[in-house]
Structures are given as C-alpha cells and as structure tokens.
Design a protein around this motif. Structure first.
Motif, PDB file in Angstrom:
ATOM      1  N   GLY A  28       0.795  -1.220   0.000  1.00  0.00           N
ATOM      2  CA  GLY A  28       0.000   0.000   0.000  1.00  0.00           C
ATOM      3  C   GLY A  28       0.826   1.268   0.000  1.00  0.00           C
ATOM      4  O   GLY A  28       0.332   2.335   0.376  1.00  0.00           O
ATOM      5  N   ALA A  29       2.085   1.185  -0.392  1.00  0.00           N
ATOM      6  CA  ALA A  29       2.965   2.365  -0.439  1.00  0.00           C
ATOM      7  C   ALA A  29       3.439   2.580  -1.872  1.00  0.00           C
ATOM      8  O   ALA A  29       3.251   1.735  -2.750  1.00  0.00           O
ATOM      9  N   ASP A  30       4.079   3.752  -2.114  1.00  0.00           N
ATOM     10  CA  ASP A  30       4.585   4.046  -3.457  1.00  0.00           C
ATOM     11  C   ASP A  30       6.040   4.490  -3.370  1.00  0.00           C
ATOM     12  O   ASP A  30       6.685   4.358  -2.322  1.00  0.00           O
ATOM     13  N   ALA A  31       6.543   5.076  -4.459  1.00  0.00           N
ATOM     14  CA  ALA A  31       7.950   5.475  -4.510  1.00  0.00           C
ATOM     15  C   ALA A  31       8.298   6.518  -3.456  1.00  0.00           C
ATOM     16  O   ALA A  31       9.462   6.656  -3.058  1.00  0.00           O
ATOM     17  N   GLY A  32       7.284   7.246  -2.970  1.00  0.00           N
ATOM     18  CA  GLY A  32       7.544   8.249  -1.941  1.00  0.00           C
ATOM     19  C   GLY A  32       8.038   7.653  -0.638  1.00  0.00           C
ATOM     20  O   GLY A  32       8.596   8.375   0.201  1.00  0.00           O
ATOM     21  N   ALA A  33       7.841   6.353  -0.462  1.00  0.00           N
ATOM     22  CA  ALA A  33       8.267   5.699   0.787  1.00  0.00           C
ATOM     23  C   ALA A  33       9.735   5.302   0.755  1.00  0.00           C
ATOM     24  O   ALA A  33      10.313   4.961   1.792  1.00  0.00           O
ATOM     25  N   VAL A  34      10.354   5.354  -0.466  1.00  0.00           N
ATOM     26  CA  VAL A  34      11.737   4.856  -0.591  1.00  0.00           C
ATOM     27  C   VAL A  34      12.724   5.599   0.306  1.00  0.00           C
ATOM     28  O   VAL A  34      13.547   4.973   0.986  1.00  0.00           O
ATOM     29  N   PRO A  35      12.694   6.950   0.382  1.00  0.00           N
ATOM     30  CA  PRO A  35      13.661   7.635   1.248  1.00  0.00           C
ATOM     31  C   PRO A  35      13.546   7.245   2.722  1.00  0.00           C
ATOM     32  O   PRO A  35      14.509   7.334   3.484  1.00  0.00           O
ATOM     33  N   GLY A  36      12.357   6.800   3.131  1.00  0.00           N
ATOM     34  CA  GLY A  36      12.159   6.465   4.538  1.00  0.00           C
ATOM     35  C   GLY A  36      12.484   5.024   4.886  1.00  0.00           C
ATOM     36  O   GLY A  36      12.357   4.604   6.048  1.00  0.00           O
ATOM     37  N   LEU A  37      12.892   4.238   3.900  1.00  0.00           N
ATOM     38  CA  LEU A  37      13.219   2.838   4.179  1.00  0.00           C
ATOM     39  C   LEU A  37      14.461   2.743   5.059  1.00  0.00           C
ATOM     40  O   LEU A  37      15.412   3.508   4.911  1.00  0.00           O
ATOM     41  N   GLN A  38      14.438   1.802   5.977  1.00  0.00           N
ATOM     42  CA  GLN A  38      15.567   1.593   6.884  1.00  0.00           C
ATOM     43  C   GLN A  38      16.507   0.541   6.307  1.00  0.00           C
ATOM     44  O   GLN A  38      16.080  -0.418   5.656  1.00  0.00           O
ATOM     45  N   ARG A  39      17.808   0.733   6.555  1.00  0.00           N
ATOM     46  CA  ARG A  39      18.802  -0.262   6.156  1.00  0.00           C
ATOM     47  C   ARG A  39      19.349  -0.939   7.420  1.00  0.00           C
ATOM     48  O   ARG A  39      19.635  -0.266   8.405  1.00  0.00           O
ATOM     49  N   ALA A  40      19.473  -2.253   7.343  1.00  0.00           N
ATOM     50  CA  ALA A  40      20.040  -2.992   8.478  1.00  0.00           C
ATOM     51  C   ALA A  40      20.610  -4.301   7.967  1.00  0.00           C
ATOM     52  O   ALA A  40      20.190  -4.823   6.916  1.00  0.00           O
ATOM     53  N   MET A  41      21.601  -4.798   8.691  1.00  0.00           N
ATOM     54  CA  MET A  41      22.214  -6.058   8.302  1.00  0.00           C
ATOM     55  C   MET A  41      21.254  -7.211   8.558  1.00  0.00           C
ATOM     56  O   MET A  41      20.626  -7.300   9.618  1.00  0.00           O
ATOM     57  N   ASP A  42      21.145  -8.085   7.587  1.00  0.00           N
ATOM     58  CA  ASP A  42      20.330  -9.288   7.716  1.00  0.00           C
ATOM     59  C   ASP A  42      21.233 -10.464   7.342  1.00  0.00           C
ATOM     60  O   ASP A  42      21.408 -10.783   6.167  1.00  0.00           O
ATOM     61  N   GLY A  43      21.840 -11.061   8.346  1.00  0.00           N
ATOM     62  CA  GLY A  43      22.855 -12.068   8.062  1.00  0.00           C
ATOM     63  C   GLY A  43      24.112 -11.379   7.576  1.00  0.00           C
ATOM     64  O   GLY A  43      24.622 -10.449   8.205  1.00  0.00           O
ATOM     65  N   LYS A  44      24.596 -11.780   6.410  1.00  0.00           N
ATOM     66  CA  LYS A  44      25.820 -11.188   5.861  1.00  0.00           C
ATOM     67  C   LYS A  44      25.543 -10.050   4.878  1.00  0.00           C
ATOM     68  O   LYS A  44      26.474  -9.387   4.421  1.00  0.00           O
ATOM     69  N   ALA A  45      24.260  -9.847   4.559  1.00  0.00           N
ATOM     70  CA  ALA A  45      23.917  -8.822   3.565  1.00  0.00           C
ATOM     71  C   ALA A  45      23.066  -7.731   4.200  1.00  0.00           C
ATOM     72  O   ALA A  45      22.323  -7.965   5.154  1.00  0.00           O
ATOM     73  N   GLU A  46      23.159  -6.526   3.629  1.00  0.00           N
ATOM     74  CA  GLU A  46      22.342  -5.408   4.090  1.00  0.00           C
ATOM     75  C   GLU A  46      20.997  -5.471   3.387  1.00  0.00           C
ATOM     76  O   GLU A  46      20.910  -5.738   2.183  1.00  0.00           O
TER      77      GLU A  46
END
Length: 713
Positions: free
Chosen positions: A102-120
C-alpha cells in the motif's frame, strides 16, 4: 463499551467428562488469557479466574482492552543490492513490493537499512492498527477450543440460525448450547461451535431460581450463578465446599469418624455436582465381615461415596454421599443411595464367601491358562520363574527359612488373579491374596508377602513390610525387567507400557533402603538364569544383563539427583559401578564430605591427570621397585602411600568411606610435589614403567570409594 473492563466468557454444554473437567477448565481459561495477552488486549497483570462445572467452562479476566494499542511493524523487503540500483534509485522489484504493502515510490527515502545475516537489507516501517476485542476474542476463543485436552471428541448436529432451515455438523467434547461473552456489561459479538455470543446462561437443572439467567455484567457472574442459578461455578470453590461439608458431617456422626482421604475421588465428585449437599447414609453391619478394602473400593469406584473410618482407620457402616440437590426432606435421597449400595456390597460378600471355598494353592494350576505375554508364556510359567529367582536371592542372603517362605509366597502371589473378587476388582490383587492366605492358615509372613510383592507400586509408596515380601517383590520385578529387556521391549521416550522404569526404581529402593548385602550383577544373573532352568520353556531370550545393569544405574543416578545430590557427586560415586547399592548413600556422603576439604580440588585434578596418563600408557603395571625410585619427590610419594594407603584401605573395608577419603587427603602435598619435580615419561624405560606403576597404585587407592576425577572442574 468502555475501553478497559473485565471480560467473561462462558461455554454452556452438556455434562462434561468428570475425570477431565479440571484440566479442561484450566486449559480453556489459560489459553484464552494467553491469546489475549499475545494480541495486546490484556497484560501480565490481568487476573484470571477459571470456572468449571459439569455443564460449563468459563473464564473471567480483569483489565481487558476494547482495542489493542497500535504497533510499529518493521517488514523486511529485500536485499539493498536487489532493491536499489547503482544510482540508489528504486528498482521495479522494490516498487512492486511497496505497492503490495500500500505504499509508493515516496516511501523509498524512509526505508531503513540494516544487516540481515551477511547482507544489508531494506526494511519498511509501518504502524499496524491494534486488534479490536471482537477480533481478538474471536481468534482467542477459536484457539482455546482447538487446544482443549479433549479425551474424546463428539460430533453432533446444530440447527442453523438462518432463514433457510438446515443443520450444521460440530465437533466438541460435548454438545454446546450456549455462549456468553461480556466485556463489562456489553456483549462481545463473537461466535463459536455454531453459537452466537449473548448474555444468557442456565443454572442448576432443577433448583435454579431463574431460567434463563440474564447476566448483568462480567463481574456479576459468580454471584448470579450462586444466587439465581443455585450453582457454585468455580471448581476449587466447589471442592472446598464439599471438603467442608464432608468434615462437618463426619463430626456430626461422632466417634472420631473421618471421611476417607482420596484427592482423586474428591476431584471426580467435584466434577459431578453443581450444588453439593453431603448426606449421611448407612448399610447393614453384617457387611463389615467382608475385608474393608473390598467395601471401600466398591463404594468409591462404583458409587462415588465417601466411606467413614474411625480413628484407627477401621471402616464403619456409615458413609457420606455428595448429592447434587438440596431438598427440604432428604430422606428419599438417603434411602435411594442406601438401596443402591446394598446390592454392590452383597456382591462383594458373595465373591468373598465363594472365593474362600477354595484354597489359594488349588488355584495355582489355573494360572497355566492365563496368558502373561505372547513371547514370555503364561502366568503359570511366570510364577515358576519368580519362584526360582526368589529362592536364589534368599540363598544369596544365606537364610534357609527365608528361602522356603519366599518360594511359597512366590508360588501363591498370583493365585488371587483367578478369584472372583479380583476378577471384579483388579485393584485388589495381592490384597485379597493376603486375606485368602490367612484364611488358609498360612504363616503371616507369607500372607503379607503375597500382598506386598507388588510394592512399591508408585513413587513414594511404602516397601514390603518383611524380608519375605522384599525378596518376592524383588523377584517379581526382576522377572519383568529381565523378560522384557530380553525380548527387546524397552522403554522409549515417554512410553513405558510395562512400567519398567518404575520396576527398576523399586529394585533400587529395596536394595538401598533395606541395605541388602546383594551384588547387583549377581541379582541380575539370578533373574536371567530363571528363564533357562528346567521347565523354563524354550524362550528366544537374549542376555540383557549388561543393558539392564546400565538401565538401573541410570535410574539410580536420576533418583539421587532428584534427592538433591549434584551431578558431579553422583557421577563420581556411580562411575566405578558399586555392586552393593545399599552402600551408595554412604559413598555419596563420603564424597560430599571429601569435596568440602581444601585438598579436594587439587587431588581431583591430579586424579584426572593420572587417569589421562594411564590411558595413554597401556604398558603400565601396578608394581613399584624401590631401587628404581630416583627423585626425592617420587620417594616421598611412595613413602607417604605406604603409610596412608593401608590405613585408608582398612577404613574402606570397615565401610567407613568418609574416613577413608579424608585419610587419602593427606597425600595432596606429596602428589603435588611429585608432579612438580618428576618427569613421568622418562626416556629410560625401567624408570618410566616404575613411575607409571606408582601412579597406577595411587590411582587405584584414590578411586576405591569413588572416581574422584569426576569432581574436577
């Protein structure tokens, strides 16, 4: 509906299975609460009250929300390398995944980055709206019903509640006829088992003042059920009321009478009545000529009555009935129960009189027609084996009279299995054998052994009261253990259909608590030999001695730990496989006292080191030549051992294991000095072998009581 209130849920059903009622009530309420907590509609501070009566399961829970709080939710989308291109722009895959949420491209800047195993990876943060009580209770109710420990499910038909007539099939422990769900004073719109929740329920079948009962709110449930419905809905409250009335009735009867103490019977009766009313009844005194165990069992098992015993434990001719009604004149209820019990007691008297017309000895032959196990023959063949084992054990104890009595008791121990009384009441096996043996004029020690050979029947049960009973009980349990292990019928996981764990603990308890001077290996050998003696039959029986010995030590280890001994102490004592199990408590006490000495850690560590050295030195021989002792430290250790070890050995032989270990503690200094100043693996072969021999002698001396290296950290 207020935002925060107490909740009541009730299922009104047909009579529930009494032996399962308490468990059903607790499970229903507990799962309901746990599910509501998991959904944020209640918390750990919410107080749960479970209700269970013959016709209802209910739960009352405090501090339940009308709607759970919103929750922050973090959802993993995909690895960064998949979701973003080299320029950091969203890929089509990421946009598609966001659209699904239910989201669009406007949500991309707010996405969080975190390590998941060996990959981000990329994570989408959102807020999930809290569940409403109607939604959450519907889910919780379905889960509570699904997880009920139902002994046997019933399938039944309910008429559908719609414009088109029809029926729907429902499966539950018993047919359900009503559902109540109140949050405060408001009905929660949920459904279950084809029923829609409301606020109406029903009380006692005959004595309710109002029917149906319109519940005002969740908190009025217990009060309205009691006042308008003539029902005590809480299992524990009803149980306490029955216990109070039983005690009160016994006092009124007088003569120091007490109702029989039986928690299982009290639980079952609590599950059978909604409005308990204890009444005093009686039967004819002539029935008291029958063994009281028979009368007590028939009254408890068949009629759910509470026999009254005097101060000495002797049965009286009065008993207590827990009625489910409270008439102004209870004489008809009392008379009806007295009429019902009379033929039961008459049957018991008839069986007792008939059985005594034949001696126990005359019944032994009939055991040849009773199958014990398809691979182990008949009860008659089993009796022959038990007799041989009992005789062998008594002979190992060096008592000819005991051997004669134990053989006779073993021969007759199973004879009551073919009596009318035991045929009707299998729980009386052994008990009736004792009565019939006394009637036949047999020695009291033999008669007692016939009853006691089943003991101990359960954890904490008493042991046989005399040596004859102990020997026959040992023989009986050994025959079962050896036979079942010999044909491969071993306990697995939580399955133990032949109660082999219990039998092993029985053997252990008798050997330990009666301090019998019997070697375990010899005892097991006697059991195996009985299967291959004349008349033993051609049985395909493997020798189970090794496996059975390990099984018994394992059960002993578990038992000692349950009694509070540490794993290290138990391992140290049992590692050398002490054959006289009666010595184990003394060995354990000695190890515990040794472990408290300041020298213990160093000696345990040294003992472990010596053991490791000897494992790598198979050429070692327990021999020391004085001429090959070169270093001062090895001379000092040898001299100390000559002085200390004979004293410790003498104390060991006397059974003073604590003193023996404490004497050996004096070797701590010489042992430490030896390892500091002597090279054990000397290049010169004769010196090396001499030092290994010294260590071997030391190791043997230190490990007579227990394997001390097991105490090393």
């Amino acid at each position: 509906m207020t935002t925060n209130n107490n909740l009541l849920v009730e299922l009104f059903v047909e009579e529930l299975p009494p032996k399962a009622l308490k468990k059903l009530g607790d499970a229903f309420a507990t799962v309901l609460r746990d599910q509501l907590i998991a959904q944020g509609l209640a918390d750990a501070g919410s107080v749960l009250t479970a209700y269970a009566s013959p016709r209802r399961l209910a739960a009352h829970l405090t501090n339940v929300l009308a709607q759970a709080a919103d929750k922050a939710v973090s959802q993993k989308l995909m690895p960064v390398t998949v979701g973003l291109d080299a320029a950091g722009q969203a890929t089509p895959a990421l946009l598609k995944r966001l659209a699904a949420l239910g989201a669009d491209a406007g949500a991309v800047p707010g996405l969080q980055r975190a390590m998941d195993g060996k990959a981000e990876a990329l994570f989408f943060q959102s807020t999930a709206k809290g569940a409403t009580l109607a939604e959450g209770l519907q889910k919780s109710l379905a889960e509570a019903i699904a997880k009920l420990p139902i002994p046997k499910v019933m399938s039944y038909q309910l008429e559908t509640n719609c414009e088109l007539p029809g029926w729907t099939s429902v499966s539950f422990v018993r047919p359900a006829h009503g559902l109540v769900a109140l949050h405060g004073d408001a009905v929660v719109p949920v459904a279950a088992l084809g029923l829609t929740a409301g606020r109406q329920t029903h009380g006692h079948r005959f004595e309710a003042a109002v029917d149906p009962i319109e519940l005002r709110d969740a908190n009025s449930y217990a009060g309205q059920m009691s006042e308008q419905g003539a029902v005590i809905p809480g299992f524990e409250a009803r149980r306490l009321e029955i216990a109070r009335q039983l005690a009160e009735a016994a006092v009124k009867v007088g003569g120091g009478m007490q109702p029989i103490d039986d928690d299982a019977l009290l639980d079952e009766v609590t599950a059978l009545v909604e409005r308990p009313n204890v009444l005093v009844c009686e039967f004819e005194r002539e029935f008291l000529d029958v063994p009281q165990e028979c009368l007590i069992l028939t009254m408890k098992a068949n009629q759910k009555y509470f026999p009254l015993l005097d101060a000495s434990g002797k049965l009286s001719n009065k008993f207590l009935v827990v009625s489910n009604i409270r008439p102004d004149d209870a004489s008809a209820v009392i008379g009806g129960n007295e009429r019902v019990v009379r033929p039961r007691l008459a049957d018991a008297k008839f069986f007792f009189d008939q059985d005594r017309k034949r001696s126990l000895a005359s019944r032994v032959e009939s055991l040849a027609k009773v199958v014990y196990h398809n691979k182990l023959g008949t009860q008659g063949e089993r009796v022959e084996r038990v007799m041989r084992i009992a005789r062998a054990l008594a002979e190992q104890l060096g008592d000819a009279t005991l051997a004669r009595q134990a053989t006779q008791a073993a021969q007759l121990a199973k004879a009551d299995l073919v009596t009318d009384m035991v045929g009707e009441f299998p729980e009386l096996q052994g008990t009736m054998g004792r009565y019939y043996a006394l009637h036949d004029g047999l020695d009291a020690a033999v008669a007692d052994a016939i009853e006691d050979h089943y003991k101990p029947r359960f954890a904490g049960d008493e042991l046989p009261r005399n040596p004859v009973g102990v020997v026959v009980a040992l023989a009986d349990k050994l025959e079962t253990l050896v036979g079942m292990f010999g044909i491969g019928n071993l306990p697995t996981g939580d399955r133990d259909p032949f109660a082999l764990r219990r039998h092993a603990l029985g053997v252990i308890r008798m050997l330990v608590e009666r301090h019998l001077p019997l070697d375990l290996r010899a005892v097991l050998g006697s059991g195996f030999a009985a299967f291959h003696a004349p008349k033993g039959g051609e049985l395909a029986l493997n020798d189970p001695t090794d496996a059975l010995e390990a099984f018994i030590y394992d059960r002993l280890s578990g038992s000692l730990r349950e009694q509070g001994a540490s794993a290290q102490e138990v391992d140290a004592v049992l590692a050398p496989r002490p054959q006289r199990l009666g010595e184990v408590p003394k060995l354990l006490a000695a190890v515990r006292a040794f472990a408290a000495l300041p020298e213990a850690p160093a000696l345990a560590a040294a003992n472990k080191r010596i053991g490791n050295i000897l494992k790598k030195s198979p050429e070692a021989d327990a021999h020391v030549s004085d001429l090959l002792l070169k270093e001062p430290a090895e001379k000092a250790l040898h001299a100390a051992m000559r002085e200390v070890v004979p004293v410790a050995d003498a104390q060991f032989e006397k059974g003073d294991y604590t003193a023996s270990l404490q004497t050996l503690a004096a070797l701590r200094g010489p042992v430490d000095a030896f390892f500091d100043g002597v090279m054990v693996n000397a290049e010169q072969a004769d010196l090396r072998l001499n030092r290994l021999g010294l260590l071997m002698l030391l190791h043997a001396a230190m490990n007579r009581v227990a394997q001390l290296e097991r105490l090393a950290a």
